[in-house]
Design an enzyme around this catalytic site. Structure first.
Site, PDB file in Angstrom:
ATOM      1  N   HIS A   1       4.545   5.201  -4.232  1.00  0.00           N
ATOM      2  CA  HIS A   1       6.016   5.358  -4.253  1.00  0.00           C
ATOM      3  C   HIS A   1       6.219   6.541  -4.997  1.00  0.00           C
ATOM      4  CE1 HIS A   1       7.141   1.520  -2.875  1.00  0.00           C
ATOM      5  NE2 HIS A   1       6.675   0.724  -3.561  1.00  0.00           N
TER       6      HIS A   1
ATOM      7  N   ALA B   1       0.804  -1.342   0.018  1.00  0.00           N
ATOM      8  CA  ALA B   1       0.096   0.034   0.032  1.00  0.00           C
ATOM      9  C   ALA B   1       0.954   1.122   0.152  1.00  0.00           C
ATOM     10  CB  ALA B   1      -1.001  -0.112   1.024  1.00  0.00           C
TER      11      ALA B   1
HETATM   12  C1  LIG Z   1       4.065  -8.287  -1.614  1.00  0.00           C
HETATM   13  C2  LIG Z   1       3.921  -7.148  -2.588  1.00  0.00           C
HETATM   14  C3  LIG Z   1       4.102  -5.885  -2.268  1.00  0.00           C
HETATM   15  C4  LIG Z   1       4.015  -5.017  -3.091  1.00  0.00           C
HETATM   16  N1  LIG Z   1       3.721  -3.574  -2.625  1.00  0.00           N
HETATM   17  C5  LIG Z   1       3.691  -2.336  -3.187  1.00  0.00           C
HETATM   18  C6  LIG Z   1       3.481  -1.360  -3.032  1.00  0.00           C
HETATM   19  O1  LIG Z   1       3.553  -1.048  -1.797  1.00  0.00           O
HETATM   20  N2  LIG Z   1       3.236  -0.169  -3.698  1.00  0.00           N
HETATM   21  C7  LIG Z   1       3.196  -0.347  -5.264  1.00  0.00           C
HETATM   22  O2  LIG Z   1       2.931   0.417  -5.816  1.00  0.00           O
HETATM   23  N3  LIG Z   1       3.139  -1.690  -5.681  1.00  0.00           N
HETATM   24  C8  LIG Z   1       3.519  -2.860  -4.775  1.00  0.00           C
HETATM   25  N4  LIG Z   1       3.464  -3.818  -5.267  1.00  0.00           N
HETATM   26  C9  LIG Z   1       3.349  -4.043  -6.827  1.00  0.00           C
HETATM   27  C10 LIG Z   1       1.742  -3.883  -7.097  1.00  0.00           C
HETATM   28  O3  LIG Z   1       0.884  -4.530  -6.136  1.00  0.00           O
HETATM   29  C11 LIG Z   1       1.515  -4.527  -8.726  1.00  0.00           C
HETATM   30  O4  LIG Z   1       2.478  -3.896  -9.410  1.00  0.00           O
HETATM   31  C12 LIG Z   1       0.326  -4.177  -9.181  1.00  0.00           C
HETATM   32  O5  LIG Z   1      -0.856  -4.736  -8.081  1.00  0.00           O
HETATM   33  C13 LIG Z   1       0.243  -5.067 -10.341  1.00  0.00           C
HETATM   34  O6  LIG Z   1      -1.117  -4.648 -10.900  1.00  0.00           O
HETATM   35  P1  LIG Z   1      -1.694  -5.507 -12.148  1.00  0.00           P
HETATM   36  O7  LIG Z   1      -3.223  -4.691 -12.293  1.00  0.00           O
HETATM   37  O8  LIG Z   1      -0.745  -5.582 -13.101  1.00  0.00           O
HETATM   38  O9  LIG Z   1      -2.072  -7.041 -11.960  1.00  0.00           O
HETATM   39  P2  LIG Z   1      -3.189  -7.773 -10.699  1.00  0.00           P
HETATM   40  O10 LIG Z   1      -3.504  -6.725  -9.734  1.00  0.00           O
HETATM   41  O11 LIG Z   1      -2.487  -9.297 -10.427  1.00  0.00           O
HETATM   42  O12 LIG Z   1      -4.244  -8.009 -11.764  1.00  0.00           O
HETATM   43  C14 LIG Z   1      -4.021  -8.793 -12.931  1.00  0.00           C
HETATM   44  C15 LIG Z   1      -5.756  -9.476 -13.081  1.00  0.00           C
HETATM   45  O13 LIG Z   1      -5.679 -10.298 -14.299  1.00  0.00           O
HETATM   46  C16 LIG Z   1      -6.505 -11.257 -13.923  1.00  0.00           C
HETATM   47  N5  LIG Z   1      -6.080 -12.499 -14.781  1.00  0.00           N
HETATM   48  C17 LIG Z   1      -5.057 -13.183 -14.866  1.00  0.00           C
HETATM   49  N6  LIG Z   1      -5.119 -14.125 -15.866  1.00  0.00           N
HETATM   50  C18 LIG Z   1      -6.217 -13.913 -16.321  1.00  0.00           C
HETATM   51  C19 LIG Z   1      -7.011 -14.757 -17.273  1.00  0.00           C
HETATM   52  N7  LIG Z   1      -6.218 -15.925 -17.963  1.00  0.00           N
HETATM   53  N8  LIG Z   1      -8.121 -14.416 -17.543  1.00  0.00           N
HETATM   54  C20 LIG Z   1      -9.052 -13.416 -17.150  1.00  0.00           C
HETATM   55  N9  LIG Z   1      -8.131 -12.779 -15.873  1.00  0.00           N
HETATM   56  C21 LIG Z   1      -6.909 -12.832 -15.648  1.00  0.00           C
HETATM   57  C22 LIG Z   1      -6.178 -11.479 -12.328  1.00  0.00           C
HETATM   58  O14 LIG Z   1      -7.227 -12.377 -11.786  1.00  0.00           O
HETATM   59  C23 LIG Z   1      -5.981 -10.169 -11.742  1.00  0.00           C
HETATM   60  O15 LIG Z   1      -7.237  -9.626 -11.204  1.00  0.00           O
HETATM   61  C24 LIG Z   1       3.629  -5.137  -4.558  1.00  0.00           C
HETATM   62  C25 LIG Z   1       3.375  -6.311  -4.749  1.00  0.00           C
HETATM   63  C26 LIG Z   1       3.670  -7.492  -4.023  1.00  0.00           C
HETATM   64  C27 LIG Z   1       3.689  -9.087  -4.382  1.00  0.00           C
END
Ligand SMILES: Cc1cc2nc3c(=O)[nH]c(=O)nc-3n(C[C@H](O)[C@H](O)[C@H](O)COP(=O)(O)OP(=O)(O)OC[C@H]3O[C@@H](n4cnc5c(N)ncnc54)[C@H](O)[C@@H]3O)c2cc1C
Length: 261
Positions: free
Chosen positions: A56, A53
């Site tokens: 950054h 959370a």
């Molecule tokens: C432990 C941890 C701590 C972190 N701390 C921070 C922080 O403090 N600050 C920060 O800025 N970032 C942080 N991050 C990074 C941040 O959380 C991620 O960069 C961000 O959430 C990625 O978002 P996204 O939308 O790319 O992925 P996601 O939130 O994973 O979304 C991808 C979505 O795609 C869907 N999906 C996947 N495959 C399929 C499919 N085949 N069909 C349909 N749907 C599908 C999934 O269900 C998911 O909902 C952290 C990460 C981790 C692991």
């Protein structure tokens, strides 16, 4: 009355995490027929709901990279968006703590890196400063680096706000649709899921940790994601006064290490 079965969308965004929801919201501004698809039963149910959370500043990104540019731009955009929509943000600031001589010696290069990333507000401080601001840290602190712009932001509200605004702008949200294969046609692509087919002219891959599988479904092999599982220990609100700032370790080659926020 004619009923439209399986309309061909202009754009399908796969993944309703923070990235896909933000893209869908932005596309909702245009005269486009957009669908936002996710396998889960709610938005933000992948990595986006369960992170540390931190909003950054981008102080520690590798200078000159796309990540550095995007994190720094995202910091400005999300700070403004949070203010406009009422997303909770706590401007706590962070202190990166050095526990041994080796880590202490790294602080000047971290400060320089922050400046190369366009963030010029870090300061190297002594152990008295660190203990003054985080008195409950254990013994052994040698010094630290302040990052006053780092904040805590509500991850749930952010993802919900972006997805809700996307829907209010006319984007269709399809939850419970796990994309398992694709069929490429001349005019559009068909996304196949256990809950039915979705057809769209343009597909955006925002599937987070599933992004490489989606890439492979399109016949590519451009990148591989090797996720490492993290662990979060969530304390009761009563513990809040113990840590009024985000406490960061000196990063290592394996990642950002154990932090407290
Ligand atoms: C432990 C941890 C701590 C972190 N701390 C921070 C922080 O403090 N600050 C920060 O800025 N970032 C942080 N991050 C990074 C941040 O959380 C991620 O960069 C961000 O959430 C990625 O978002 P996204 O939308 O790319 O992925 P996601 O939130 O994973 O979304 C991808 C979505 O795609 C869907 N999906 C996947 N495959 C399929 C499919 N085949 N069909 C349909 N749907 C599908 C999934 O269900 C998911 O909902 C952290 C990460 C981790 C692991």
């Amino acid at each position: 009355m004619s009923k439209v079965i399986n309309p061909v969308y202009d754009v399908a965004v796969i993944g309703a995490g923070i990235v896909g929801s933000a893209i869908a919201r932005q596309l909702g501004e245009y005269n486009l027929n957009v669908v936002l698809v996710d396998s889960r039963s709610d938005v933000g149910d992948g990595t986006s709901k369960a992170n540390t959370a931190i909003l950054h500043t981008g102080f520690d990104a590798k200078p000159g990279t796309l990540e550095s540019r995007l994190v720094s731009r995202g910091y400005t955009l999300l700070s403004e968006y949070a203010k406009a929509t009422g997303i909770p943000v706590e401007p706590t600031g962070a202190i990166l703590v050095a526990w041994d001589k080796e880590q202490l010696d790294v602080l000047p290069s971290l400060k320089k890196k922050a400046e190369e990333n366009g963030y010029k507000k870090t300061e190297i401080v002594d152990e008295a400063y660190v203990y003054h601001h985080v008195p409950d840290l254990g013994p052994g602190v040698l010094g630290g680096l302040t990052v006053p712009g780092e904040s805590i932001i509500c991850t749930w509200t952010t993802n919900l706000a972006l997805a809700t605004e996307a829907v209010l702008r006319g984007v269709e949200l399809k939850l419970g649709h796990k994309i398992t294969s694709v069929e490429k046609g001349l005019s559009h692509t068909t996304l196949k899921s256990d809950a039915g087919e979705i057809q769209a002219k343009l597909i955006i891959n925002a599937a987070g940790l599933g992004g490489d599988y989606i890439d492979q479904m399109f016949g590519y092999d451009r990148f591989h994601i090797t996720p490492r599982r993290g662990e979060l220990i969530v304390y009761d609100k009563q513990a809040r006064p113990l840590v009024k700032k985000i406490v960061l370790p000196v990063p290592t080659a394996l990642g950002k290490g154990v932090l407290v926020s």
